[in-house]
Design a protein around this motif. Structure first.
Motif, mmCIF file in Angstrom:
data_model
loop_
_atom_site.group_PDB
_atom_site.id
_atom_site.type_symbol
_atom_site.label_atom_id
_atom_site.label_comp_id
_atom_site.label_asym_id
_atom_site.label_seq_id
_atom_site.Cartn_x
_atom_site.Cartn_y
_atom_site.Cartn_z
ATOM 1 N N HIS A 110 19.988 4.224 56.302
ATOM 2 C CA HIS A 110 19.512 5.583 56.034
ATOM 3 C C HIS A 110 18.050 5.603 55.586
ATOM 4 O O HIS A 110 17.412 6.658 55.567
ATOM 5 N N THR A 111 17.474 4.424 55.246
ATOM 6 C CA THR A 111 16.072 4.369 54.809
ATOM 7 C C THR A 111 15.108 4.145 55.970
ATOM 8 O O THR A 111 13.894 4.080 55.756
ATOM 9 N N TRP A 112 15.614 3.992 57.197
ATOM 10 C CA TRP A 112 14.754 3.636 58.334
ATOM 11 C C TRP A 112 13.583 4.592 58.512
ATOM 12 O O TRP A 112 12.475 4.176 58.869
ATOM 13 N N SER A 113 13.800 5.868 58.285
ATOM 14 C CA SER A 113 12.746 6.854 58.535
ATOM 15 C C SER A 113 11.701 6.907 57.424
ATOM 16 O O SER A 113 10.679 7.582 57.569
ATOM 17 N N GLN A 114 11.927 6.181 56.353
ATOM 18 C CA GLN A 114 10.988 6.238 55.229
ATOM 19 C C GLN A 114 9.715 5.453 55.533
ATOM 20 O O GLN A 114 9.751 4.361 56.083
ATOM 21 N N HIS A 115 8.582 6.041 55.162
ATOM 22 C CA HIS A 115 7.281 5.399 55.349
ATOM 23 C C HIS A 115 7.207 4.143 54.497
ATOM 24 O O HIS A 115 7.828 4.060 53.438
ATOM 25 N N ALA A 116 6.449 3.140 54.949
ATOM 26 C CA ALA A 116 6.359 1.870 54.236
ATOM 27 C C ALA A 116 4.949 1.297 54.336
ATOM 28 O O ALA A 116 4.109 1.768 55.111
ATOM 29 N N CYS A 117 4.693 0.238 53.548
ATOM 30 C CA CYS A 117 3.343 -0.330 53.479
ATOM 31 C C CYS A 117 2.885 -0.929 54.798
ATOM 32 O O CYS A 117 1.701 -0.838 55.148
ATOM 33 N N VAL A 118 3.782 -1.572 55.539
ATOM 34 C CA VAL A 118 3.384 -2.159 56.822
ATOM 35 C C VAL A 118 2.837 -1.089 57.747
ATOM 36 O O VAL A 118 1.821 -1.289 58.430
ATOM 37 N N GLU A 119 3.481 0.073 57.775
ATOM 38 C CA GLU A 119 2.990 1.178 58.610
ATOM 39 C C GLU A 119 1.618 1.656 58.143
ATOM 40 O O GLU A 119 0.733 1.973 58.958
ATOM 41 N N ASN A 120 1.401 1.694 56.829
ATOM 42 C CA ASN A 120 0.078 2.047 56.303
ATOM 43 C C ASN A 120 -0.978 1.043 56.742
ATOM 44 O O ASN A 120 -2.074 1.414 57.177
ATOM 45 N N PHE A 121 -0.652 -0.250 56.620
ATOM 46 C CA PHE A 121 -1.601 -1.284 57.018
ATOM 47 C C PHE A 121 -1.923 -1.204 58.511
ATOM 48 O O PHE A 121 -3.088 -1.372 58.917
ATOM 49 N N LEU A 122 -0.916 -0.960 59.330
ATOM 50 C CA LEU A 122 -1.151 -0.880 60.774
ATOM 51 C C LEU A 122 -2.025 0.319 61.129
ATOM 52 O O LEU A 122 -2.954 0.215 61.943
ATOM 53 N N ALA A 123 -1.752 1.466 60.516
ATOM 54 C CA ALA A 123 -2.528 2.671 60.812
ATOM 55 C C ALA A 123 -3.969 2.523 60.348
ATOM 56 O O ALA A 123 -4.917 2.867 61.072
ATOM 57 N N GLU A 124 -4.158 2.002 59.133
ATOM 58 C CA GLU A 124 -5.521 1.862 58.598
ATOM 59 C C GLU A 124 -6.255 0.714 59.268
ATOM 60 O O GLU A 124 -7.447 0.800 59.569
#
Length: 212
Positions: A110-124
């Motif tokens: 149920h946590t799959w949709s939650q934003h995480a640090c890896v996604e932040n690092f990839l976007a930035e």
């Protein structure tokens, strides 16, 4: 020693941030609300293949925790930044960054949709030509990760408080990537992510020399 601030940015809870900190400049990371983990990656601004290395840093200082005097070394064993002031006292360099995959494994699908640090690092990181293969073990400023006698890692309540800061001096031109951690499933952020402040400054005498 007097300093001149060149930029100050309040990074919202859960958000990424990046900047190049020039050699000799200082980066101050201020925990505004207290108990907020700040995930961080460092790269040589002129050659991003040279980047922060947790193994080199840990081996050189003989300690898995970071504080005043810690030199953050690259995979080439060259200094990237030095911790010159720390009012918190201890920071993590082994706990890694949260991701959708690790959240799912640890806390349920149920946590799959939650934003995480890896996604932040990839976007930035994409803004600077970096991709997934450029992500390495990161620093977690203010995160409390004790290590038990059997080697087990824990993620427990932080030891930070509102207004505490860590100050880093750049030993070369450094690209800094930050994820102001969005994790809400463990106590690294007190289950409530809050903003942090990023300030880049330099010694006033260095500014005078540059203008002379």
């Amino acid at each position: 020693m007097s300093v001149t601030t060149t930029s100050t940015t309040t990074v919202p809870a859960r958000a990424p941030w990046s900047a190049v900190v020039r050699k000799g400049q200082h980066l101050t990371i201020t925990d505004l609300g207290g108990n907020q983990a700040v995930d961080c990656l460092l790269y040589d601004a002129h050659d991003t293949a040279v980047r922060y290395s947790a193994p080199d840093t840990i081996h050189a200082q003989g300690n898995i925790f970071l504080t005043t005097g810690s030199v953050l070394l690259s995979n080439e064993h060259t200094p990237l930044m030095t911790v010159v002031e720390d009012t918190c006292g201890r920071h993590d360099t082994v706990g890694g960054a949260c991701s959708k995959e690790s959240n799912t494994l640890r806390y349920g699908h149920h946590t799959w949709s939650q934003h995480a640090c890896v996604e932040n690092f990839l976007a930035e990181g994409a803004k600077h030509g970096l991709g997934k293969r450029d992500l390495v073990s990161n620093i977690n400023w203010y995160m409390n990760v004790p290590v038990e006698e059997d080697g087990t890692l824990g993620i427990v309540d932080g030891i930070s408080a509102p207004g505490l800061k860590v100050v880093l001096r750049a030993e070369t031109d450094v690209l800094v990537l930050v994820s102001n951690c969005p994790q809400i499933n463990n106590p690294c952020n007190g289950f409530d992510p809050t903003p942090v402040e990023m300030t880049i400054s330099e010694d006033a005498e260095d500014v005078e020399d540059a203008c002379a």
